[in-house]
Design a protein around this motif. Structure first.
Motif, PDB file in Angstrom:
ATOM      1  N   PHE A  80      14.613   2.231 -37.231  1.00  0.00           N
ATOM      2  CA  PHE A  80      14.128   3.455 -36.515  1.00  0.00           C
ATOM      3  C   PHE A  80      13.172   2.882 -35.460  1.00  0.00           C
ATOM      4  CE2 PHE A  80      10.985   3.105 -39.640  1.00  0.00           C
ATOM      5  CZ  PHE A  80       9.802   3.476 -38.780  1.00  0.00           C
ATOM      6  N   SER A  81      13.022   3.611 -34.185  1.00  0.00           N
ATOM      7  CA  SER A  81      12.022   3.208 -33.150  1.00  0.00           C
ATOM      8  C   SER A  81      11.044   4.563 -33.018  1.00  0.00           C
ATOM      9  CB  SER A  81      12.749   2.924 -32.132  1.00  0.00           C
ATOM     10  OG  SER A  81      13.555   1.972 -32.023  1.00  0.00           O
ATOM     11  N   THR A  82       9.799   3.976 -32.747  1.00  0.00           N
ATOM     12  CA  THR A  82       8.567   4.906 -32.469  1.00  0.00           C
ATOM     13  C   THR A  82       8.813   5.315 -31.283  1.00  0.00           C
ATOM     14  OG1 THR A  82       7.168   3.286 -32.534  1.00  0.00           O
ATOM     15  CG2 THR A  82       7.320   4.185 -34.444  1.00  0.00           C
ATOM     16  N   LEU A  83       8.146   6.492 -30.770  1.00  0.00           N
ATOM     17  CA  LEU A  83       8.344   7.018 -29.465  1.00  0.00           C
ATOM     18  C   LEU A  83       7.756   5.966 -28.488  1.00  0.00           C
ATOM     19  CD1 LEU A  83       5.297   8.320 -28.156  1.00  0.00           C
ATOM     20  CD2 LEU A  83       5.424   9.996 -30.207  1.00  0.00           C
ATOM     21  N   THR A  84       7.972   6.113 -27.219  1.00  0.00           N
ATOM     22  CA  THR A  84       7.554   5.431 -26.217  1.00  0.00           C
ATOM     23  C   THR A  84       6.694   6.594 -25.142  1.00  0.00           C
ATOM     24  OG1 THR A  84       9.277   3.681 -25.973  1.00  0.00           O
ATOM     25  CG2 THR A  84       7.967   3.884 -24.002  1.00  0.00           C
ATOM     26  N   PRO A  85       5.361   5.992 -25.303  1.00  0.00           N
ATOM     27  CA  PRO A  85       4.405   6.983 -24.317  1.00  0.00           C
ATOM     28  C   PRO A  85       4.828   7.091 -22.889  1.00  0.00           C
ATOM     29  CG  PRO A  85       3.270   5.803 -25.996  1.00  0.00           C
ATOM     30  CD  PRO A  85       4.383   5.215 -25.850  1.00  0.00           C
ATOM     31  N   LYS A  86       4.868   8.390 -22.538  1.00  0.00           N
ATOM     32  CA  LYS A  86       5.158   8.492 -20.910  1.00  0.00           C
ATOM     33  C   LYS A  86       3.992   8.405 -19.945  1.00  0.00           C
ATOM     34  CE  LYS A  86       9.131  11.750 -21.626  1.00  0.00           C
ATOM     35  NZ  LYS A  86       9.702  12.914 -21.222  1.00  0.00           N
ATOM     36  N   GLN A  87       2.637   8.382 -20.959  1.00  0.00           N
ATOM     37  CA  GLN A  87       1.538   8.094 -19.949  1.00  0.00           C
ATOM     38  C   GLN A  87       0.365   7.582 -20.922  1.00  0.00           C
ATOM     39  OE1 GLN A  87      -0.023  11.945 -17.991  1.00  0.00           O
ATOM     40  NE2 GLN A  87       1.357  12.939 -19.516  1.00  0.00           N
ATOM     41  N   ASP A  88      -0.305   6.486 -20.397  1.00  0.00           N
ATOM     42  CA  ASP A  88      -1.520   6.002 -20.810  1.00  0.00           C
ATOM     43  C   ASP A  88      -2.562   6.247 -20.151  1.00  0.00           C
ATOM     44  OD1 ASP A  88      -2.474   3.415 -19.544  1.00  0.00           O
ATOM     45  OD2 ASP A  88      -0.136   3.015 -19.929  1.00  0.00           O
ATOM     46  N   ALA A  89      -3.777   6.026 -20.734  1.00  0.00           N
ATOM     47  CA  ALA A  89      -5.120   6.322 -19.987  1.00  0.00           C
ATOM     48  C   ALA A  89      -5.574   5.309 -19.513  1.00  0.00           C
ATOM     49  CB  ALA A  89      -6.098   6.897 -21.427  1.00  0.00           C
ATOM     50  N   GLY A  90      -4.870   4.049 -19.333  1.00  0.00           N
ATOM     51  CA  GLY A  90      -5.293   3.048 -18.312  1.00  0.00           C
ATOM     52  C   GLY A  90      -6.775   2.594 -18.531  1.00  0.00           C
ATOM     53  N   PRO A  91      -7.122   2.166 -19.815  1.00  0.00           N
ATOM     54  CA  PRO A  91      -8.513   2.026 -19.895  1.00  0.00           C
ATOM     55  C   PRO A  91      -8.759   0.448 -19.514  1.00  0.00           C
ATOM     56  CG  PRO A  91      -7.420   1.652 -22.124  1.00  0.00           C
ATOM     57  CD  PRO A  91      -6.394   2.152 -21.173  1.00  0.00           C
ATOM     58  N   HIS A  92      -9.887   0.168 -18.932  1.00  0.00           N
ATOM     59  CA  HIS A  92     -10.324  -1.170 -18.455  1.00  0.00           C
ATOM     60  C   HIS A  92     -11.968  -1.209 -18.578  1.00  0.00           C
ATOM     61  CE1 HIS A  92     -10.808   1.824 -15.087  1.00  0.00           C
ATOM     62  NE2 HIS A  92     -11.545   1.048 -14.522  1.00  0.00           N
ATOM     63  N   ASP A  93     -12.226  -2.475 -18.861  1.00  0.00           N
ATOM     64  CA  ASP A  93     -13.662  -2.868 -19.327  1.00  0.00           C
ATOM     65  C   ASP A  93     -14.049  -3.878 -18.177  1.00  0.00           C
ATOM     66  OD1 ASP A  93     -12.848  -5.274 -20.099  1.00  0.00           O
ATOM     67  OD2 ASP A  93     -13.155  -4.877 -22.006  1.00  0.00           O
ATOM     68  N   ASN A  94     -15.443  -4.256 -18.586  1.00  0.00           N
ATOM     69  CA  ASN A  94     -16.191  -4.985 -17.570  1.00  0.00           C
ATOM     70  C   ASN A  94     -16.294  -6.347 -18.435  1.00  0.00           C
ATOM     71  OD1 ASN A  94     -17.840  -4.039 -19.285  1.00  0.00           O
ATOM     72  ND2 ASN A  94     -19.511  -4.138 -17.871  1.00  0.00           N
ATOM     73  N   ILE A  95     -15.297  -6.703 -19.121  1.00  0.00           N
ATOM     74  CA  ILE A  95     -15.554  -8.088 -19.753  1.00  0.00           C
ATOM     75  C   ILE A  95     -14.507  -9.046 -19.684  1.00  0.00           C
ATOM     76  CG2 ILE A  95     -15.563  -9.186 -22.009  1.00  0.00           C
ATOM     77  CD1 ILE A  95     -18.128  -7.579 -21.775  1.00  0.00           C
ATOM     78  N   GLY A  96     -14.951 -10.264 -19.107  1.00  0.00           N
ATOM     79  CA  GLY A  96     -13.986 -11.346 -19.021  1.00  0.00           C
ATOM     80  C   GLY A  96     -13.870 -12.335 -20.145  1.00  0.00           C
ATOM     81  N   ASP A  97     -12.774 -12.294 -20.840  1.00  0.00           N
ATOM     82  CA  ASP A  97     -12.565 -13.158 -22.203  1.00  0.00           C
ATOM     83  C   ASP A  97     -13.274 -14.682 -21.841  1.00  0.00           C
ATOM     84  OD1 ASP A  97     -11.783 -13.152 -24.552  1.00  0.00           O
ATOM     85  OD2 ASP A  97      -9.848 -14.252 -24.007  1.00  0.00           O
ATOM     86  N   ASN A  98     -13.930 -14.810 -22.925  1.00  0.00           N
ATOM     87  CA  ASN A  98     -14.574 -15.913 -22.871  1.00  0.00           C
ATOM     88  C   ASN A  98     -15.723 -16.395 -21.928  1.00  0.00           C
ATOM     89  OD1 ASN A  98     -13.145 -17.076 -25.362  1.00  0.00           O
ATOM     90  ND2 ASN A  98     -11.506 -17.668 -23.822  1.00  0.00           N
ATOM     91  N   ALA A  99     -16.309 -15.345 -21.300  1.00  0.00           N
ATOM     92  CA  ALA A  99     -17.296 -15.237 -20.385  1.00  0.00           C
ATOM     93  C   ALA A  99     -18.781 -15.457 -21.146  1.00  0.00           C
ATOM     94  CB  ALA A  99     -17.363 -14.265 -19.387  1.00  0.00           C
ATOM     95  N   THR A 100     -19.901 -15.821 -20.187  1.00  0.00           N
ATOM     96  CA  THR A 100     -21.263 -15.799 -20.824  1.00  0.00           C
ATOM     97  C   THR A 100     -21.936 -14.745 -20.200  1.00  0.00           C
ATOM     98  OG1 THR A 100     -21.172 -17.996 -21.331  1.00  0.00           O
ATOM     99  CG2 THR A 100     -23.233 -17.059 -21.124  1.00  0.00           C
TER     100      THR A 100
END
Length: 333
Positions: free
Chosen positions: A64-84
């Motif tokens: 079976f397949s689960t539902l595919t959302p029509k909308q997402d909240a578009g979260p975005h943060d202020n972190i860069g991966d492996n940054a200091t």
């Protein structure tokens, strides 16, 4: 997974990567349920065994397949991966759509700190949550943020949209204190005073030029930034729009530590003449000069460094203005 007659004896559910999904058969053997919500927009394979009252065992497979959302909240943060980042770093997460199920969001964002530091979130409205510890981070701490929001319904028919891990490290401890009354900025690194810099900060009049009091955090290194008076509501005086060198942003409303290459050198350490920012002596030109007090301070600063202003005639900075959440006590965070 359920059975119309008989009892389930074994159920195996695997995701599209072949990983088995944790779950359990009910006490009456009539159904099986996963231990946690399944991922949205995903395919699963089911293998189930059931036995009737005579002990006859049957095996069935399905998918079976689960539902595919029509909308997402578009979260975005202020972190860069492996940054200091500096010891005052606050992780800010913004959503493009309003969040209704805030508790579900918080439960699916976890912080893992190498020294066990506890991190807590605070909502500013329904589209922003900031995370910080009770006190400034300790230098050398390695932090990983685990986002598991993809399958979280943050509001009716709106899902979190992201599953990811981001790691950052806390660098050296640099904290600067601006005394608007003495026109000096004291710089401490790892608990030791290393420099006192003559500055000029927000003028005492008109009120819209006052510098904020309180603890602020460098949220961006912008180099030569265009300062535009029209972007600051209620700012009095002659309109201006020009590039300013060595600009370190402290608030969303437009407070900076930056180079000042238009005032006479005698101003620094003696007068407050700015429109609310903290000015350090710099050289002429859009980019200033890296050998000046402003240039050297800029070069030695990183996002997350702490800048505290005291003895200004201005108001206290609000906790949601930039990364200024340190001005809200832990009890109310």
């Amino acid at each position: 997974v359920s059975v119309a007659s008989g009892k389930l004896s074994k159920v195996t559910v695997t995701d599209q990567a072949g990983k088995e999904v944790a779950g359990a058969i009910s006490a009456d053997g009539a159904s099986w349920a996963p231990s946690a919500n399944l991922s949205v927009a995903s395919q699963y394979k089911v293998t189930a065994q059931a036995a009737d009252d005579k002990g006859v065992v049957a095996t069935a497979e399905s998918s079976f397949s689960t539902l595919t959302p029509k909308q997402d909240a578009g979260p975005h943060d202020n972190i860069g991966d492996n940054a200091t980042y500096g010891v005052g770093m606050i992780v800010r997460l913004d959503f493009k759509k309003p969040v209704k199920n805030k508790d579900d969001v918080v439960k699916n964002i976890t912080f893992e700190a190498s020294d066990g530091t506890v991190v807590k979130g605070h909502w500013f409205g329904n589209q922003r949550i900031d995370f910080r510890p009770e006190k400034f981070w300790k230098s050398g701490t390695k932090v990983t943020v685990h986002y598991r929001l993809k399958s979280v319904e943050v509001a009716p028919d709106v899902y979190g949209g992201v599953d990811s891990d981001e790691t950052f490290t806390i660098g050296r401890d640099k904290q600067s204190t601006v005394d608007a009354e003495s026109h000096q900025m004291t710089v401490e690194k790892d608990g030791q005073v290393v420099q006192t810099i003559p500055i000029s900060t927000g003028a005492s009049s008109p009120k819209s030029w006052n510098a904020y009091n309180g603890t602020m955090v460098i949220e961006a290194r912008e180099g030569s930034a265009v300062m535009d008076s029209s972007t600051v509501p209620g700012l009095e005086g002659t309109p201006y729009k020009h590039p300013v060198p060595h600009s370190l942003r402290l608030t969303d409303s437009g407070t900076y530590v930056h180079g000042n290459n238009w005032s006479d050198a005698s101003v620094f350490g003696h007068e407050n003449v700015s429109h609310g920012c903290i000015g350090l002596r710099d050289a002429p030109g859009d980019k200033g000069d890296d050998s000046t007090p402003a240039g050297k301070f800029y070069a030695d600063s990183i996002v997350g460094d702490v800048v505290t202003v005291k003895n200004s005639v201005g108001d206290d900075v609000k906790p949601d203005n930039g990364l200024s959440g340190w001005n809200l006590d832990w009890k109310n965070w």
